[in-house]
Design a protein around this motif. Sequence first.
Motif, PDB file in Angstrom:
ATOM      1  N   GLY A  46     -11.636   2.837   4.024  1.00 52.37           N
ATOM      2  CA  GLY A  46     -10.776   3.337   5.091  1.00 52.37           C
ATOM      3  C   GLY A  46      -9.324   3.442   4.648  1.00 52.37           C
ATOM      4  N   GLY A  47      -9.048   3.005   3.419  1.00 55.54           N
ATOM      5  CA  GLY A  47      -7.709   3.164   2.868  1.00 55.54           C
ATOM      6  C   GLY A  47      -6.717   2.115   3.350  1.00 55.54           C
ATOM      7  N   GLU A  48      -7.200   0.974   3.803  1.00 56.19           N
ATOM      8  CA  GLU A  48      -6.277  -0.071   4.272  1.00 56.19           C
ATOM      9  C   GLU A  48      -5.399  -0.544   3.116  1.00 56.19           C
ATOM     10  N   ALA A  49      -4.080  -0.601   3.398  1.00 58.85           N
ATOM     11  CA  ALA A  49      -3.104  -0.773   2.315  1.00 58.85           C
ATOM     12  C   ALA A  49      -3.383  -1.993   1.438  1.00 58.85           C
ATOM     13  N   LEU A  50      -3.624  -3.153   2.049  1.00 65.31           N
ATOM     14  CA  LEU A  50      -3.792  -4.366   1.249  1.00 65.31           C
ATOM     15  C   LEU A  50      -5.017  -4.309   0.351  1.00 65.31           C
ATOM     16  N   SER A  51      -6.094  -3.760   0.917  1.00 68.52           N
ATOM     17  CA  SER A  51      -7.320  -3.664   0.127  1.00 68.52           C
ATOM     18  C   SER A  51      -7.145  -2.693  -1.033  1.00 68.52           C
ATOM     19  N   VAL A  52      -6.497  -1.599  -0.739  1.00 65.37           N
ATOM     20  CA  VAL A  52      -6.286  -0.605  -1.795  1.00 65.37           C
ATOM     21  C   VAL A  52      -5.410  -1.190  -2.900  1.00 65.37           C
TER      22      VAL A  52
END
Length: 603
Positions: A243-249
């Motif tokens: 989903g492109g979540e900033a922290l995960s990316v």
Amino acid sequence: MLNLYHTINNHIKEALERAFPSVSSEAEKAGISLDPQLVKASKPEFGDFQANGAMQLAKLLKQQPRAIAFSIVEQLKTNKNFIELCKEPEIAGPGFINITLKNDCLINEIQNRLNDNRLGVAKVEVKSGERKTPTVIVDFSSPNIAKEMHVGHLRSTIIGDSLARILEFRGYKVLRLNHIGDWGTQFGMLITHLKDVAPEALKHANALDLGDLVVFYREAKKRFDNDNAFQEASRNEVVKLQGGEALSVKAWQLLCAQSRQEFQKIYDRLDIRLKERGESFYNPYLEGVVEELNNLGLVVKDQGAQCIFLDTINRQSEPQAPVIVQKSDGGFNYATTDLAAIQYRFNNPPHGDGADRIIYVTDSGQANHFEGVFQIAKNANWIPENAKLEHVPFGLVQGEDGKKLKTRSGQTIRLRDLLDEAIERAKSDLTNRLQSEDRNETDAFIEEVATTVGIAAVKYADLSQNRISNYQFSFNRMLNLQGNTAPYLLYSVVRIAGIARKGGFIENEITELKFETKQEWSLIRALLKFDEIIIEVENELLPNRLCTYLFELSQVFNRFYDQVPVLKAREPFRKSRIALCKLTADTLKLGMGLLGIRTLERM
Ligand code: ARG
């Protein structure tokens, strides 16, 4: 000598047509192609080429093959251009026509080679009307993030690089793609695990090295297999990442950067260039691919998964296993990514690479995967006319015991340790040799020679095997100065460099070449084979052919140099022989260069 081959082939074809004027139309009616079947002579005493075409025409012409061969030869003897190149053809056995080139013709070819830095290898022609230089993609190396690059990846890297170099030299536009495994559910579990045990690794670069990462990966996998809550958390993490979540990316990027650094160190040591385009690149296209395959009616829903059954093709194992393009949980597979990649690579720019040929270099364990994926691409009509998809499989790397290659303590071998050891051993061989020859060399010299020889030995040992077979890794064998090894070839180049230092190679154009011994003619014939070997490797994607050629050329050269005086010969033989030495060195250097191996002037 490919140019001569084509010329002579045409002369024979023409002679055949002149000898039997109605043969073309009759052959056409009978569905026979009028081919002189000109091949390399099977033995040196048969000359340079032999034409076997008379045999297949016997029935059609209602004549003995020998009589047909005789009529063809009669016509050839009246062709001025043919006579200029060849001695009088001889008929052998049931009707073979043996053809031997005249000495003047060979000298002329050598003369041309001496003035040609491509050594007779033509560049691919862009046919008029075609829009561009043909593009070839070599998909090779392709290790996986958070995993150690292993010996299988090393084989892919070395073989892929050599094929790329040969295709580049031929003038193709080559894209060297590193299809890194940088996407998929494994990142969910890795990130979830690291959040627990090493959160700093997800925030700062260089907090871990690849070795740590590999251990964490193993731990994560174990938890994933045994712990439901962990599984759940990992799945959520994948959703967040996709989903492109900033922290995960960000965490994902850090992990990739970490692995990438380690991979790059290996590539730098091996002098290998690659363009990274990992699996993640194709992520935006996966949904569309499955949709398109659905629209084409190729997909079957099976227990919630989207499957393609390929019972029409002969898959080697699990004949019933379908290719799953989307799992029941909505996730995509390795095969889906490869399908998206095929589509993208064949598409024209700017939304694709416009490839004409795609070559995949992986172990033969993936043969089934590629067979399936290629078949789907074909059924979906994604392969442009005349374009080619090829899997270039290779066998396993084994230890000297024939089992999986391991360290003495039973662990998998790390590539950097393997390269270090090759260099270390090359160094100890070298220092021993220097001592026995009473030579004093600088540390810099020793370092340079040991590194070059060590890396060359590892590469050459791999390339010189037929890639399909499993290959037994042996430091002793690959570093041996005798036999079909890198040190032997490197030493041949050094030997000629020594002749050059003593006698000086002639810089200017050589006007008059003269040869008289059989050793010289053998060397000349070996030298002139270079172009045809390169084309063979280009077509069959077998670098070991080039290795065998270079090895045989070195042997022929060494025989010549041991038996025929060069620097002490009188003119014009002296300069003619020096010219052969120079051409041998140039051929070896170019050939080794195409294998990705650096040569030395002294060792
Ligand atoms: N990452 C894969 C592996 O380690 C190799 C990828 C080969 N290339 C491809 N397009 N599938 O086995």
